[in-house]
Design an enzyme around this catalytic site. Structure first.
Site, mmCIF file in Angstrom:
data_model
loop_
_atom_site.group_PDB
_atom_site.id
_atom_site.type_symbol
_atom_site.label_atom_id
_atom_site.label_comp_id
_atom_site.label_asym_id
_atom_site.label_seq_id
_atom_site.Cartn_x
_atom_site.Cartn_y
_atom_site.Cartn_z
ATOM 1 N N ASP A 1 -2.720 -1.120 10.447
ATOM 2 C CA ASP A 1 -2.919 -1.154 8.992
ATOM 3 C C ASP A 1 -3.577 -2.434 8.517
ATOM 4 O OD1 ASP A 1 0.007 0.563 7.611
ATOM 5 O OD2 ASP A 1 -1.936 1.248 8.358
ATOM 6 N N LYS B 1 0.857 -1.198 0.000
ATOM 7 C CA LYS B 1 0.000 0.000 0.000
ATOM 8 C C LYS B 1 0.887 1.240 0.000
ATOM 9 C CE LYS B 1 0.751 1.175 4.503
ATOM 10 N NZ LYS B 1 1.523 2.377 4.942
HETATM 11 C C1 SUD Z 1 2.744 4.283 9.617
HETATM 12 C C2 SUD Z 1 1.622 3.491 8.996
HETATM 13 C C3 SUD Z 1 0.760 4.371 8.098
HETATM 14 O O1 SUD Z 1 -0.173 3.591 7.388
HETATM 15 O O2 SUD Z 1 2.074 2.404 8.181
HETATM 16 P P1 SUD Z 1 3.539 1.774 7.976
HETATM 17 O O3 SUD Z 1 4.521 2.861 7.751
HETATM 18 O O4 SUD Z 1 3.823 0.999 9.241
HETATM 19 O O5 SUD Z 1 3.396 0.887 6.764
HETATM 20 C C4 SUD Z 1 0.716 2.908 10.093
HETATM 21 O O6 SUD Z 1 0.190 3.947 10.907
HETATM 22 C C5 SUD Z 1 1.436 1.901 10.979
HETATM 23 O O7 SUD Z 1 0.568 0.822 11.114
HETATM 24 P P2 SUD Z 1 1.199 -0.576 11.571
HETATM 25 O O8 SUD Z 1 2.442 -0.837 10.767
HETATM 26 O O9 SUD Z 1 0.115 -1.601 11.556
HETATM 27 O O10 SUD Z 1 1.693 -0.214 13.032
HETATM 28 P P3 SUD Z 1 1.341 -0.930 14.401
HETATM 29 O O11 SUD Z 1 1.995 -2.274 14.431
HETATM 30 O O12 SUD Z 1 -0.113 -0.811 14.685
HETATM 31 O O13 SUD Z 1 2.117 0.076 15.387
HETATM 32 C C6 SUD Z 1 3.536 0.131 15.341
HETATM 33 C C7 SUD Z 1 3.937 1.344 16.180
HETATM 34 O O14 SUD Z 1 3.653 2.538 15.417
HETATM 35 C C8 SUD Z 1 3.123 3.556 16.259
HETATM 36 N N1 SUD Z 1 1.774 3.916 15.786
HETATM 37 C C9 SUD Z 1 1.116 3.143 14.877
HETATM 38 C C10 SUD Z 1 -0.136 3.549 14.433
HETATM 39 C C11 SUD Z 1 -0.702 4.738 14.960
HETATM 40 N N2 SUD Z 1 -1.930 5.164 14.579
HETATM 41 N N3 SUD Z 1 -0.021 5.482 15.869
HETATM 42 C C12 SUD Z 1 1.215 5.088 16.289
HETATM 43 O O15 SUD Z 1 1.844 5.791 17.109
HETATM 44 C C13 SUD Z 1 3.118 2.978 17.680
HETATM 45 O O16 SUD Z 1 4.330 3.332 18.314
HETATM 46 C C14 SUD Z 1 3.091 1.482 17.437
HETATM 47 O O17 SUD Z 1 3.661 0.752 18.503
#
Ligand code: SUD
Ligand code: ADP
Length: 363
Positions: free
Chosen positions: A168, A16
């Site tokens: 996500d 994504k």
């Molecule tokens: C940043 C994003 C944007 O879509 O994606 P990625 O870069 O990981 O792909 C998401 O918010 C990542 O979602 P995901 O990868 O599922 O993260 P999670 O395992 O839920 O959280 C990992 C860490 O990211 C932080 N986290 C995540 C989601 C959120 N809304 N707030 C946060 O502060 C927290 O510190 C959490 O412990």
């Protein structure tokens, strides 16, 4: 279950891109309140499940086409930690199977093969997409072996399990709310839903139908960032932008040539942690569209999620099928130029939007 040849359940989890990401506030649970717009793209892993009589989860992971070829493209040694993907309980595929075993009361085992193409720590949701695909494959397998599971593993129940796996993960179940709440409909055909706006932690989803596919050039510089670390360095804005503007720009793409559509509040902290990310965005911006001859001057470039992957939007004002055909030829030259200009190794691909919940194949 006898050891007769086992049925294989296969799907190709998509990655994504975050077209928009605003941080609205810090929550008491340590997460952040988000307004983000995500689109699924056809940069895919490969996932295959089989049910086994012997309890336990056996997970084999390999890079596709091979670890050495991916390492070579990235300009790293094959044993570089950048390419390490866990095969134990810390892999989200493993955790998804543990959750669904409990939810369905299944005491047998699973044989899992995971082929990786989506880079880890890229902001492309690789682990989250694999986890959602695992929930859907396992539910399909359990439903075909035990009708009782149909009543247990509804779309809504899968959403509950997905929320436990990560912010996500629900996105990659697709638009579960828009189909009858039966497992069979969702699982085999795949759910509708390519572009969604997500609020809350990322679990409150509204899906939108794209009038036509969009295309992007995606660059993954050989950098893996910790999502938690990037969030820790992010700030909350006093005047948040709205994800609806990005949704509308993608639903009505013909008047976007001059306005800035893409936004990510995590880009600044991520670039502070790793300056080469900013260099990659600048490289995309300077090179611009491969179709400059078509008069598309503004380059819409951004980082996805918590990084490190960056992308350029190749169809900001819509694109005819004729142009898409021409683009495929132009793109190869454009990709080669990007690879030459980027300092250091990178994975570079052009991608197209696709359903977030891909179809399942049973053999
Ligand atoms: C940043 C994003 C944007 O879509 O994606 P990625 O870069 O990981 O792909 C998401 O918010 C990542 O979602 P995901 O990868 O599922 O993260 P999670 O395992 O839920 O959280 C990992 C860490 O990211 C932080 N986290 C995540 C989601 C959120 N809304 N707030 C946060 O502060 C927290 O510190 C959490 O412990
Ligand atoms: N199935 C998986 N594929 C890739 N990484 C995984 C998987 N399961 C757990 N991980 C771990 O998740 C982290 C990266 O998650 P991923 O979703 O690929 O990146 P991002 O969150 O940046 O989009 C890595 O630390 C990796 O060790």
């Amino acid at each position: 279950m006898s050891d007769s040849p086992r049925t294989q359940y296969r799907t190709s989890p998509p990655a994504k891109l975050n077209l928009f990401l605003e941080i609205l506030g810090r929550r008491d649970d340590g997460f952040h309140e988000l307004d983000t717009v995500m689109v699924a793209i056809d940069w895919r892993d490969e996932l295959q499940l089989e049910m086994t009589a012997t309890p336990g989860i056996s997970l084999a992971v390999q890079w596709l086409p091979s670890r050495s070829e991916v390492a070579s493209d990235l300009g790293v040694e094959p044993d570089d930690p950048l390419l390490d993907v866990p095969t134990d309980g810390s892999n989200l595929v493993h955790r998804a199977l543990e959750l669904i075993n409990d939810a369905a009361g299944y005491s047998g085992g699973w044989l899992v093969r995971l082929g990786k193409r989506i880079p880890s720590g890229a902001g492309m949701g690789g682990a989250s997409s694999d986890a959602a695909a695992t929930l859907r494959l396992a539910a399909a397998a359990l439903a075909s072996e035990d009708d009782g599971c149909l009543a247990t593993l509804t779309g809504d129940r899968l959403v509950e399990l997905a929320e436990q796996l990560g912010s996500d993960v629900p996105f990659f179940l697709g638009d579960v709310q828009s189909v009858e709440p039966t497992v069979a409909n969702d699982l085999l055909r795949g759910n509708p839903g390519t572009l969604a706006r997500a609020l809350g932690r990322g679990e409150r989803l509204t899906f939108y139908d794209l009038p036509h596919p969009h295309r992007f050039g995606v660059v993954y510089p050989a950098i893996a960032l910790s999502t938690a670390q990037v969030y820790r360095h992010a700030s909350v804005t006093e005047q948040p932008r709205s994800g609806l503007d990005a949704v509308n720009a993608f639903l009505r793409p013909h008047d976007n040539t001059d306005t800035e559509i893409l936004y990510n509040a995590l880009t600044r902290p991520a670039c502070g942690l790793s300056p080469p990310i900013g260099e990659a965005i600048q490289c995309l911006r300077e090179l611009g569209q491969p179709n400059a001859s078509l008069g598309r001057h503004r380059s819409h470039c951004q980082m996805t999620g918590s990084g490190s992957a960056c992308f350029i939007w190749l169809t900001p004002d819509g694109e005819s099928i004729q142009e898409q055909r021409q683009s495929n030829d132009v793109n190869e030259a454009w990709l080669a130029t990007i690879r030459e200009r980027l300092p250091g190794g990178a994975l570079v691909q052009t991608v197209a939007t696709c359903p977030a919940a891909p179809e399942i194949h049973i053999a």
